[in-house]
Scaffold this motif. Structure first.
Motif, short mmCIF file in Angstrom:
data_model
loop_
_atom_site.label_atom_id
_atom_site.label_comp_id
_atom_site.label_asym_id
_atom_site.label_seq_id
_atom_site.Cartn_x
_atom_site.Cartn_y
_atom_site.Cartn_z
N PHE A 1 0.81 -1.22 0.00
CA PHE A 1 0.00 0.00 0.00
C PHE A 1 0.85 1.27 0.00
O PHE A 1 0.29 2.38 -0.04
CB PHE A 1 -0.93 0.02 1.21
N ALA A 2 2.15 1.14 0.13
CA ALA A 2 3.06 2.29 0.19
C ALA A 2 3.10 2.98 -1.18
O ALA A 2 2.77 2.38 -2.20
CB ALA A 2 4.45 1.82 0.60
N PRO A 3 3.52 4.26 -1.20
CA PRO A 3 4.04 5.05 -0.08
C PRO A 3 2.94 5.74 0.72
O PRO A 3 1.83 5.91 0.25
CB PRO A 3 4.94 6.07 -0.77
N PHE A 4 3.32 6.15 1.95
CA PHE A 4 2.39 6.81 2.85
C PHE A 4 2.82 8.25 3.10
O PHE A 4 4.00 8.57 3.12
CB PHE A 4 2.34 6.06 4.20
N ASP A 5 1.82 9.11 3.31
CA ASP A 5 2.11 10.51 3.68
C ASP A 5 2.65 10.59 5.10
O ASP A 5 3.50 11.42 5.41
CB ASP A 5 0.84 11.36 3.58
N ARG A 6 2.10 9.73 5.96
CA ARG A 6 2.47 9.75 7.37
C ARG A 6 2.53 8.31 7.89
O ARG A 6 1.75 7.45 7.46
CB ARG A 6 1.44 10.52 8.21
N ILE A 7 3.44 8.08 8.84
CA ILE A 7 3.52 6.79 9.54
C ILE A 7 3.62 7.08 11.03
O ILE A 7 4.43 7.91 11.46
CB ILE A 7 4.73 5.95 9.09
N ILE A 8 2.80 6.41 11.83
CA ILE A 8 2.85 6.56 13.28
C ILE A 8 3.06 5.18 13.90
O ILE A 8 2.37 4.22 13.55
CB ILE A 8 1.57 7.24 13.83
N VAL A 9 4.04 5.09 14.78
CA VAL A 9 4.35 3.84 15.47
C VAL A 9 3.96 4.01 16.93
O VAL A 9 4.40 4.96 17.59
CB VAL A 9 5.85 3.49 15.34
N THR A 10 3.14 3.10 17.44
CA THR A 10 2.57 3.26 18.78
C THR A 10 3.19 2.31 19.80
O THR A 10 2.57 1.99 20.80
CB THR A 10 1.04 3.09 18.74
N ALA A 11 4.42 1.86 19.53
CA ALA A 11 5.19 1.06 20.48
C ALA A 11 6.64 1.48 20.39
O ALA A 11 7.09 1.98 19.36
CB ALA A 11 5.03 -0.43 20.19
N GLY A 12 7.37 1.29 21.48
CA GLY A 12 8.77 1.68 21.49
C GLY A 12 9.63 0.75 20.66
O GLY A 12 9.49 -0.46 20.73
N SER A 13 10.52 1.33 19.87
CA SER A 13 11.42 0.55 19.04
C SER A 13 12.87 0.86 19.42
O SER A 13 13.25 2.03 19.49
CB SER A 13 11.20 0.86 17.55
N SER A 14 13.65 -0.18 19.66
CA SER A 14 15.05 0.04 20.06
C SER A 14 15.92 0.46 18.89
O SER A 14 17.01 1.00 19.08
CB SER A 14 15.61 -1.23 20.71
N THR A 15 15.47 0.20 17.68
CA THR A 15 16.22 0.58 16.48
C THR A 15 15.31 1.31 15.51
O THR A 15 14.08 1.20 15.60
CB THR A 15 16.82 -0.65 15.77
N ILE A 16 15.90 2.03 14.58
CA ILE A 16 15.13 2.73 13.55
C ILE A 16 14.67 1.70 12.52
O ILE A 16 15.50 1.05 11.87
CB ILE A 16 15.97 3.82 12.87
#
Length: 214
Positions: A144-159
């Motif tokens: 479905f990409a690309p996206f205008d915005r992406i929101i991550v709702t959990a902590g990620s230790s890496t990018i």
């Protein structure tokens, strides 16, 4: 539970509190004022649903503080019609706020208990994302990409580079980065290969589950 005058009055008080805490985007505040947060949590917490508090939900997860939801959403700079990927549907509250803002929301959740719960709530409040998918959010939704915005709702230790690659040029990703404590971080895609990173203070989210991909 229903959404009655009492609940609407409490939401008005919540909006006042969010303004006092620094949320300025009126489109964010208007959307939060529309969404009956008490329906996303256990009825035992109903009386406290519009306090700025996190509550436990299914699968050992939490529904975030309203300020956290408002702050992350404000950092997204969502415009009506934006194509937004949410990684981690959780209770469905954040997705509902984005839909109320007029976004075209694609949300993905890898815990079946939460996925099923959010689907029931979406039907109950008659608001729903464009796509709600049961799957591994770390991989995003490349089809479905690309996206205008992406929101991550959990902590990620890496990018998560896989997610960054699914941003449009000019697109923004908001993500809590770090281990036990995280830093609220945004990435603006300025070209095919380049991103601008900004940090917006400490935060604390449940950790993103270890990805399934090798």
């Amino acid at each position: 539970m229903t959404d009655d005058f009492k609940h609407r009055g409490r939401r008005e008080q919540l909006i006042k509190l969010l303004r006092e805490k620094g949320i300025e985007d009126e489109s964010v505040l208007t959307a939060i004022n529309k969404i009956p947060r008490h329906l996303f949590i256990d009825s035992a917490f109903e009386e406290h649903a519009y306090q700025d508090t996190a509550f436990p939900i299914a699968a050992g997860q939490t529904i975030s503080h309203p300020f956290t939801v408002a702050f992350q959403t404000e950092l997204l700079h969502v415009k009506k019609g934006d194509k937004v990927l949410e990684v981690g549907t959780g209770s469905g509250y954040q997705a509902s706020v984005l839909v109320a803002m007029g976004a075209e929301v694609y949300t993905i959740e890898r815990q079946k208990e939460l996925f099923d719960f959010s689907q029931r709530i979406f039907r109950k409040i008659k608001i729903s994302p464009k796509y709600a998918i049961y799957g591994d959010g770390y991989k995003g939704l490349p089809s479905f990409a690309p996206f205008d915005r992406i929101i991550v709702t959990a902590g990620s230790s890496t990018i998560p580079k896989t997610l960054l690659q699914q941003l449009k040029i000019g697109g923004v990703m908001v993500i809590p980065l770090g281990d036990k404590n995280q830093m609220m971080t945004t990435f603006l895609r300025v070209s095919e290969m380049n991103f601008e990173k900004m940090e917006f203070g400490d935060c604390q989210f449940v950790p993103m589950l270890e990805r399934k991909e090798k």
